[in-house]
Scaffold this active site. Structure first.
Site, PDB file in Angstrom:
ATOM      1  N   ASP A   1     -12.593 -14.802  -6.071  1.00  0.00           N
ATOM      2  CA  ASP A   1     -12.855 -13.535  -5.373  1.00  0.00           C
ATOM      3  C   ASP A   1     -14.357 -13.251  -5.330  1.00  0.00           C
ATOM      4  O   ASP A   1     -14.913 -12.874  -4.298  1.00  0.00           O
ATOM      5  CB  ASP A   1     -12.063 -12.369  -6.012  1.00  0.00           C
TER       6      ASP A   1
ATOM      7  N   LYS B   1      -9.811 -19.411 -10.658  1.00  0.00           N
ATOM      8  CA  LYS B   1      -9.293 -18.076 -10.937  1.00  0.00           C
ATOM      9  C   LYS B   1      -8.763 -18.147 -12.375  1.00  0.00           C
ATOM     10  O   LYS B   1      -7.591 -17.869 -12.664  1.00  0.00           O
ATOM     11  CB  LYS B   1      -8.186 -17.718  -9.917  1.00  0.00           C
TER      12      LYS B   1
ATOM     13  N   TYR C   1      -0.639 -26.667  -2.155  1.00  0.00           N
ATOM     14  CA  TYR C   1      -0.226 -27.240  -0.867  1.00  0.00           C
ATOM     15  C   TYR C   1       0.915 -28.246  -1.034  1.00  0.00           C
ATOM     16  O   TYR C   1       1.704 -28.447  -0.126  1.00  0.00           O
ATOM     17  CB  TYR C   1      -1.403 -27.956  -0.208  1.00  0.00           C
TER      18      TYR C   1
ATOM     19  N   ASP D   1     -13.516 -21.739   5.692  1.00  0.00           N
ATOM     20  CA  ASP D   1     -13.538 -20.953   6.931  1.00  0.00           C
ATOM     21  C   ASP D   1     -14.608 -19.868   6.841  1.00  0.00           C
ATOM     22  O   ASP D   1     -15.325 -19.591   7.806  1.00  0.00           O
ATOM     23  CB  ASP D   1     -12.176 -20.268   7.179  1.00  0.00           C
TER      24      ASP D   1
ATOM     25  N   ASP E   1      -9.691 -24.188   1.340  1.00  0.00           N
ATOM     26  CA  ASP E   1      -9.291 -23.898   2.721  1.00  0.00           C
ATOM     27  C   ASP E   1      -9.883 -22.561   3.155  1.00  0.00           C
ATOM     28  O   ASP E   1     -10.487 -22.441   4.227  1.00  0.00           O
ATOM     29  CB  ASP E   1      -7.756 -23.855   2.810  1.00  0.00           C
TER      30      ASP E   1
HETATM   31  C1  IPM Z   1      -7.724 -27.026   7.482  1.00  0.00           C
HETATM   32  C2  IPM Z   1      -6.518 -26.425   8.151  1.00  0.00           C
HETATM   33  C3  IPM Z   1      -5.274 -27.092   7.589  1.00  0.00           C
HETATM   34  C4  IPM Z   1      -5.231 -26.794   6.105  1.00  0.00           C
HETATM   35  C5  IPM Z   1      -3.957 -26.698   8.290  1.00  0.00           C
HETATM   36  C6  IPM Z   1      -4.015 -26.954   9.773  1.00  0.00           C
HETATM   37  C7  IPM Z   1      -2.771 -27.394   7.678  1.00  0.00           C
HETATM   38  O1  IPM Z   1      -6.519 -25.048   7.974  1.00  0.00           O
HETATM   39  O2  IPM Z   1      -7.898 -28.256   7.588  1.00  0.00           O
HETATM   40  O3  IPM Z   1      -8.496 -26.294   6.887  1.00  0.00           O
HETATM   41  O4  IPM Z   1      -4.744 -25.723   5.701  1.00  0.00           O
HETATM   42  O5  IPM Z   1      -5.671 -27.641   5.329  1.00  0.00           O
HETATM   43 MG    MG Z   2      -8.294 -24.276   7.100  1.00  0.00          MG
END
Ligand code: IPM
Ligand code: MG
Length: 358
Positions: A222, A190, A140, A250, A246
């Site tokens: 993975d 990884k 990042y 999710d 990240d």
């Molecule tokens: C998160 C989001 C952020 C990230 C974005 C909005 C920059 O996806 O907080 O998970 O990638 O960290």
């Molecule tokens: Mg995110």
């Protein structure tokens, strides 16, 4: 006195933050908290007003605060801006300027929502995992980065880099947190392909020596993505880098029924923190009362626990959320047959009332 900076941001951000503030009011009344609120602009809202997703004034307020309550940022309106001016960059700069390196993302399945998960109830019921994501390093932030012309075509590049000290401190956060729960840590890498994560694995293993009670395991990313949907309850704490964290967070969010249920804390070395829901700004449903405010309300609970050292208030807020779910109230994202569909505001009001009535 504690100072909280409120940064609602864009899309559904303002409406979900409003509900968290309603719950904060109830918490202040019940527990007699001494809190001073400040407000600021961030993301697209700040771009519109000041041409910068993280104006200097907001950063100063953030530095002065003990904790930050953050909504969400971004939307199609700002996607065509020059890269440095996009809302996401404001959030990334805020995390990095404040040194908020430890991102805690708990994925807990409330028993009331077992039916809302896309996985079978027996696979997810009782799920309680904590993802510890490194937040201020890795690909990042690595330099060099960019898009350039080379041999008559465009080439995009980023740099995946972690120093030993960055790896050590996030490993320690994960181990410390694991000591307060299941004492199992799975480090995700990884290492079969990427040197950075080969070193990550080595450093995490060395740090673990100071925690003899911790059971440490390692998993390729993975495989971790696969295990998260196959047998998620095998995990306790997952520690990983910025990008993998990240993505996996999710995925973990969906196990709980809705990404609208996932809070997060981003902490510095001194437990100053930024608290935000894991979900985005959902511009498609903004302003319609459809957003689920629970992730933001539970982020407020994390704020109480980690930055204000008020675990009692955090417990009470989480209990109020449970009570409202028990009553059958559901926002659209977690609504199933036989439950009562409510708006963003009705959900927030119900949690505030449950909290007030203890
Ligand atoms: C998160 C989001 C952020 C990230 C974005 C909005 C920059 O996806 O907080 O998970 O990638 O960290
Ligand atoms: Mg995110």
């Amino acid at each position: 006195m504690s100072r909280i900076l409120v940064l609602p941001g864009d899309g559904i951000g303002p409406e979900i933050v409003d509900e968290a503030l309603r719950v904060l009011d109830a918490a202040q009344a019940r527990f007699g908290l001494d809190i001073e609120l400040d407000h600021g602009l961030v993301g697209g809202a700040a771009c519109d007003a000041e041409g910068d997703p993280l104006p200097e004034g907001t950063l100063e307020k953030a530095r002065a605060a003990d904790a930050i309550l953050f909504g969400s940022i971004g939307g199609p309106k700002w996607d065509t801006l020059e890269r440095d001016k996009r809302p996401e960059r404001g959030l990334l700069r805020l995390r990095s300027s404040l040194g908020l390196f430890a991102n805690l993302r708990p994925a807990i399945l409330f028993p009331q929502l077992a039916g809302a998960s896309s996985l079978k109830p027996e696979v997810v019921s009782g799920l309680d995992i904590l993802i510890v994501r490194e937040l201020t390093g890795g690909i990042y932030f690595g330099q060099p980065r960019g898009i350039k012309e080379e041999n008559g075509e465009r080439v995009g590049f980023n740099t995946y880099v972690y120093s030993e000290s960055e790896m050590k401190r996030i490993a320690r956060v994960a181990f410390d947190l694991a000591m307060q729960r299941g004492k199992r840590v799975c480090s995700v890498d990884k290492a079969n392909v990427l040197e950075v994560t080969e070193l990550w694995k080595e450093v995490v293993t060395e740090e673990a020596k100071a925690y003899p009670e911790i059971e440490l395991s390692h998993m390729y990313v993975d495989n971790a993505a696969m295990q998260l949907v196959r047998a998620p309850k095998n995990f306790d704490v997952i520690v990983t880098g910025n990008l993998f964290g990240d993505i996996l967070s999710d995925e973990a969010a969906m196990l709980t029924g809705s990404i609208g249920m996932l809070p997060s804390a981003s902490l510095d070395e001194n437990r100053k923190g930024l608290y935000e829901p894991c979900h985005g700004s959902a511009p498609d449903i903004a302003g319609q009362g459809l957003a689920n405010p629970l992730a933001t309300i539970m982020s407020l609970a994390m704020l109480m626990r980690y930055s204000l050292q008020r675990g009692d208030v955090a417990d009470a807020i989480e209990a109020a959320v449970e009570k409202v779910l028990d009553q059958g109230l559901r926002t659209a994202d977690i609504h199933t047959e036989g439950t009562r569909k409510v708006s963003t505001g009705e959900m927030g009001a119900a949690v505030a009332e449950a909290l007030a009535n203890g």
